[in-house]
Design a protein around this motif. Structure first.
Motif, PDB file in Angstrom:
ATOM      1  N   ILE A  21       0.823  -1.132  -0.086  1.00  0.00           N
ATOM      2  CA  ILE A  21       0.131  -0.094   0.036  1.00  0.00           C
ATOM      3  C   ILE A  21       0.760   1.155  -0.028  1.00  0.00           C
ATOM      4  CG2 ILE A  21      -1.858   1.264   1.224  1.00  0.00           C
ATOM      5  CD1 ILE A  21      -2.877  -1.112   2.430  1.00  0.00           C
ATOM      6  N   GLY A  22       0.772   2.058  -0.926  1.00  0.00           N
ATOM      7  CA  GLY A  22       1.586   3.356  -1.095  1.00  0.00           C
ATOM      8  C   GLY A  22       1.028   4.310  -0.196  1.00  0.00           C
ATOM      9  N   PRO A  23       1.611   5.605  -0.218  1.00  0.00           N
ATOM     10  CA  PRO A  23       1.140   7.045   0.436  1.00  0.00           C
ATOM     11  C   PRO A  23      -0.018   7.514  -0.093  1.00  0.00           C
ATOM     12  CG  PRO A  23       3.274   7.292  -0.828  1.00  0.00           C
ATOM     13  CD  PRO A  23       2.949   5.895  -1.108  1.00  0.00           C
ATOM     14  N   VAL A  24      -0.261   7.212  -1.174  1.00  0.00           N
ATOM     15  CA  VAL A  24      -1.466   7.776  -2.110  1.00  0.00           C
ATOM     16  C   VAL A  24      -2.691   7.101  -1.495  1.00  0.00           C
ATOM     17  CG1 VAL A  24      -2.816   8.369  -4.196  1.00  0.00           C
ATOM     18  CG2 VAL A  24      -0.374   8.948  -3.720  1.00  0.00           C
ATOM     19  N   GLU A  25      -2.508   5.868  -1.645  1.00  0.00           N
ATOM     20  CA  GLU A  25      -3.780   4.604  -1.232  1.00  0.00           C
ATOM     21  C   GLU A  25      -4.079   4.990   0.236  1.00  0.00           C
ATOM     22  OE1 GLU A  25      -4.722  -0.066  -1.260  1.00  0.00           O
ATOM     23  OE2 GLU A  25      -2.995   0.867  -2.518  1.00  0.00           O
ATOM     24  N   GLU A  37      -7.773  16.932  -2.532  1.00  0.00           N
ATOM     25  CA  GLU A  37      -6.166  17.094  -2.799  1.00  0.00           C
ATOM     26  C   GLU A  37      -5.494  16.061  -3.551  1.00  0.00           C
ATOM     27  OE1 GLU A  37      -2.163  17.221  -0.030  1.00  0.00           O
ATOM     28  OE2 GLU A  37      -4.264  17.058   1.094  1.00  0.00           O
ATOM     29  N   GLU A  38      -5.938  14.678  -3.491  1.00  0.00           N
ATOM     30  CA  GLU A  38      -5.639  13.613  -4.341  1.00  0.00           C
ATOM     31  C   GLU A  38      -6.023  13.663  -5.806  1.00  0.00           C
ATOM     32  OE1 GLU A  38      -4.912  12.738  -0.204  1.00  0.00           O
ATOM     33  OE2 GLU A  38      -6.845  13.287  -1.297  1.00  0.00           O
ATOM     34  N   LEU A  39      -7.160  14.134  -5.838  1.00  0.00           N
ATOM     35  CA  LEU A  39      -7.770  14.447  -7.197  1.00  0.00           C
ATOM     36  C   LEU A  39      -7.121  15.559  -8.020  1.00  0.00           C
ATOM     37  CD1 LEU A  39     -11.699  13.574  -6.536  1.00  0.00           C
ATOM     38  CD2 LEU A  39      -9.854  12.111  -7.963  1.00  0.00           C
ATOM     39  N   ALA A  40      -6.613  16.380  -7.298  1.00  0.00           N
ATOM     40  CA  ALA A  40      -6.041  17.773  -8.002  1.00  0.00           C
ATOM     41  C   ALA A  40      -4.581  17.496  -8.207  1.00  0.00           C
ATOM     42  CB  ALA A  40      -6.163  18.822  -6.969  1.00  0.00           C
ATOM     43  N   GLY A  41      -4.215  16.244  -7.729  1.00  0.00           N
ATOM     44  CA  GLY A  41      -2.728  15.650  -7.762  1.00  0.00           C
ATOM     45  C   GLY A  41      -2.251  14.506  -8.474  1.00  0.00           C
ATOM     46  N   PRO A  42      -2.022  13.745  -7.670  1.00  0.00           N
ATOM     47  CA  PRO A  42      -1.479  12.237  -8.194  1.00  0.00           C
ATOM     48  C   PRO A  42      -2.632  11.287  -8.678  1.00  0.00           C
ATOM     49  CG  PRO A  42      -1.723  12.117  -5.820  1.00  0.00           C
ATOM     50  CD  PRO A  42      -1.893  13.663  -6.242  1.00  0.00           C
ATOM     51  N   VAL A  43      -3.887  11.368  -8.443  1.00  0.00           N
ATOM     52  CA  VAL A  43      -4.709  10.660  -8.943  1.00  0.00           C
ATOM     53  C   VAL A  43      -5.334  11.079 -10.087  1.00  0.00           C
ATOM     54  CG1 VAL A  43      -6.935   9.302  -8.609  1.00  0.00           C
ATOM     55  CG2 VAL A  43      -5.560   9.709  -6.603  1.00  0.00           C
ATOM     56  N   HIS A  44      -5.258  10.132 -11.109  1.00  0.00           N
ATOM     57  CA  HIS A  44      -5.570  10.611 -12.417  1.00  0.00           C
ATOM     58  C   HIS A  44      -7.262  10.128 -12.784  1.00  0.00           C
ATOM     59  CE1 HIS A  44      -5.883  10.885 -16.999  1.00  0.00           C
ATOM     60  NE2 HIS A  44      -6.187   9.654 -17.035  1.00  0.00           N
ATOM     61  N   GLU A  66       0.406   5.177  -8.574  1.00  0.00           N
ATOM     62  CA  GLU A  66      -0.566   5.536  -7.777  1.00  0.00           C
ATOM     63  C   GLU A  66      -1.726   6.619  -8.359  1.00  0.00           C
ATOM     64  OE1 GLU A  66      -0.449   4.569  -3.195  1.00  0.00           O
ATOM     65  OE2 GLU A  66       1.300   5.735  -3.554  1.00  0.00           O
ATOM     66  N   THR A  67      -2.092   6.216  -9.357  1.00  0.00           N
ATOM     67  CA  THR A  67      -2.716   6.969 -10.441  1.00  0.00           C
ATOM     68  C   THR A  67      -4.035   6.607 -10.771  1.00  0.00           C
ATOM     69  OG1 THR A  67      -1.965   6.169 -12.144  1.00  0.00           O
ATOM     70  CG2 THR A  67      -0.736   7.825 -11.546  1.00  0.00           C
ATOM     71  N   HIS A  68      -4.549   5.427 -10.622  1.00  0.00           N
ATOM     72  CA  HIS A  68      -5.806   4.966 -11.065  1.00  0.00           C
ATOM     73  C   HIS A  68      -6.387   3.991 -10.056  1.00  0.00           C
ATOM     74  CE1 HIS A  68      -3.936   5.976 -14.796  1.00  0.00           C
ATOM     75  NE2 HIS A  68      -5.242   5.733 -15.515  1.00  0.00           N
ATOM     76  N   PHE A  69      -7.714   4.406  -9.509  1.00  0.00           N
ATOM     77  CA  PHE A  69      -8.221   3.889  -8.166  1.00  0.00           C
ATOM     78  C   PHE A  69      -9.594   3.287  -8.473  1.00  0.00           C
ATOM     79  CE2 PHE A  69      -4.676   5.827  -6.378  1.00  0.00           C
ATOM     80  CZ  PHE A  69      -4.251   4.945  -5.433  1.00  0.00           C
ATOM     81  N   ARG A  70      -9.834   2.195  -7.882  1.00  0.00           N
ATOM     82  CA  ARG A  70     -11.379   2.001  -7.931  1.00  0.00           C
ATOM     83  C   ARG A  70     -11.730   1.750  -6.488  1.00  0.00           C
ATOM     84  NH1 ARG A  70     -15.700   0.540 -10.659  1.00  0.00           N
ATOM     85  NH2 ARG A  70     -14.492   0.474 -12.650  1.00  0.00           N
ATOM     86  N   VAL A  71     -13.149   2.465  -5.934  1.00  0.00           N
ATOM     87  CA  VAL A  71     -13.328   2.491  -4.724  1.00  0.00           C
ATOM     88  C   VAL A  71     -15.008   2.030  -4.350  1.00  0.00           C
ATOM     89  CG1 VAL A  71     -13.910   4.952  -4.361  1.00  0.00           C
ATOM     90  CG2 VAL A  71     -13.249   3.604  -2.336  1.00  0.00           C
ATOM     91  N   ALA A  72     -15.042   1.128  -3.407  1.00  0.00           N
ATOM     92  CA  ALA A  72     -16.449   1.006  -2.938  1.00  0.00           C
ATOM     93  C   ALA A  72     -16.459   1.498  -1.679  1.00  0.00           C
ATOM     94  CB  ALA A  72     -16.710  -0.542  -3.050  1.00  0.00           C
ATOM     95  N   VAL A  73     -17.488   2.503  -1.327  1.00  0.00           N
ATOM     96  CA  VAL A  73     -17.756   2.977  -0.181  1.00  0.00           C
ATOM     97  C   VAL A  73     -19.275   2.765   0.304  1.00  0.00           C
ATOM     98  CG1 VAL A  73     -17.716   4.873   1.323  1.00  0.00           C
ATOM     99  CG2 VAL A  73     -16.021   4.980  -0.670  1.00  0.00           C
ATOM    100  N   LEU A 120     -19.510  13.954  -2.285  1.00  0.00           N
ATOM    101  CA  LEU A 120     -18.864  13.733  -0.911  1.00  0.00           C
ATOM    102  C   LEU A 120     -17.595  12.990  -0.897  1.00  0.00           C
ATOM    103  CD1 LEU A 120     -22.032  12.459   1.212  1.00  0.00           C
ATOM    104  CD2 LEU A 120     -20.949  14.481   1.344  1.00  0.00           C
ATOM    105  N   ILE A 121     -17.443  12.129  -2.029  1.00  0.00           N
ATOM    106  CA  ILE A 121     -16.265  11.270  -1.946  1.00  0.00           C
ATOM    107  C   ILE A 121     -15.205  12.399  -2.467  1.00  0.00           C
ATOM    108  CG2 ILE A 121     -15.168   9.754  -3.193  1.00  0.00           C
ATOM    109  CD1 ILE A 121     -17.557   8.071  -2.657  1.00  0.00           C
ATOM    110  N   HIS A 122     -15.532  13.087  -3.678  1.00  0.00           N
ATOM    111  CA  HIS A 122     -14.625  14.116  -4.079  1.00  0.00           C
ATOM    112  C   HIS A 122     -14.028  14.979  -3.178  1.00  0.00           C
ATOM    113  CE1 HIS A 122     -14.415  13.265  -8.548  1.00  0.00           C
ATOM    114  NE2 HIS A 122     -15.424  12.222  -8.182  1.00  0.00           N
ATOM    115  N   ALA A 123     -15.191  15.682  -2.465  1.00  0.00           N
ATOM    116  CA  ALA A 123     -14.815  16.478  -1.284  1.00  0.00           C
ATOM    117  C   ALA A 123     -13.768  15.972  -0.591  1.00  0.00           C
ATOM    118  CB  ALA A 123     -15.920  17.031  -0.699  1.00  0.00           C
TER     119      ALA A 123
END
Length: 137
Positions: free
Chosen positions: A29-33, A95-102, A65-72, A88-91
């Motif tokens: 598990i990396g720092p972004v995850e 920070e991650e969506l503005a940076g490392p997460v594509h 660590e650029t592409h993720f799938r999440v179930a919440v 809610l998830i985007h909020a």
């Protein structure tokens, strides 16, 4: 010996399911995850949080660590439409969506919806490149 902070975190997660999986089956598990997990847990107190790093299936360097799938699965989603849930998830992850997460694929469900279908969807294979490199107009 476990630190007090770690013990408190383990007890706070009791009764909830939290999974991390890379698409390659690696257990790292990396720092972004880790940041995504922590922020979603704090913001939504999910009953289930499944997070999959799908970066290895895309045209990115190994270990990305650029592409993720999440179930919440959270009771916070009760009475909200899918767009409101995604917001809610985007909020929480701004920070991650503005940076490392594509890319972030989201399944946001209530506990009742999760009981009906308790599975994390799979993503289609990445075609890589752009339309120009694939010969598509």
């Amino acid at each position: 010996m476990l630190s007090g902070q770690l013990v408190g975190r383990l007890f706070s997660m009791a009764g909830r399911v939290c999974l991390s999986r890379s698409s390659t089956g690696e257990g790292t598990i990396g720092p972004v995850e880790a940041a995504i997990r922590m922020k979603l847990e704090q913001a939504l107190n999910p009953e289930v949080l499944e997070l999959r790093n799908e970066s290895s299936g895309h045209a990115v360097p190994p270990g990305s660590e650029t592409h993720f799938r999440v179930a919440v699965v959270s009771s916070r989603f009760e009475g909200l439409n899918p767009l409101q849930r995604h917001r809610l998830i985007h909020a929480a992850l701004s920070e991650e969506l503005a940076g490392p997460v594509h890319a972030l694929a989201i399944q946001a469900r209530t506990p009742a919806q999760w009981r009906e279908n308790p599975q994390l969807d799979t993503s289609p294979p990445c075609l890589g490149g752009s339309k120009k490199t694939r010969g598509t107009p």
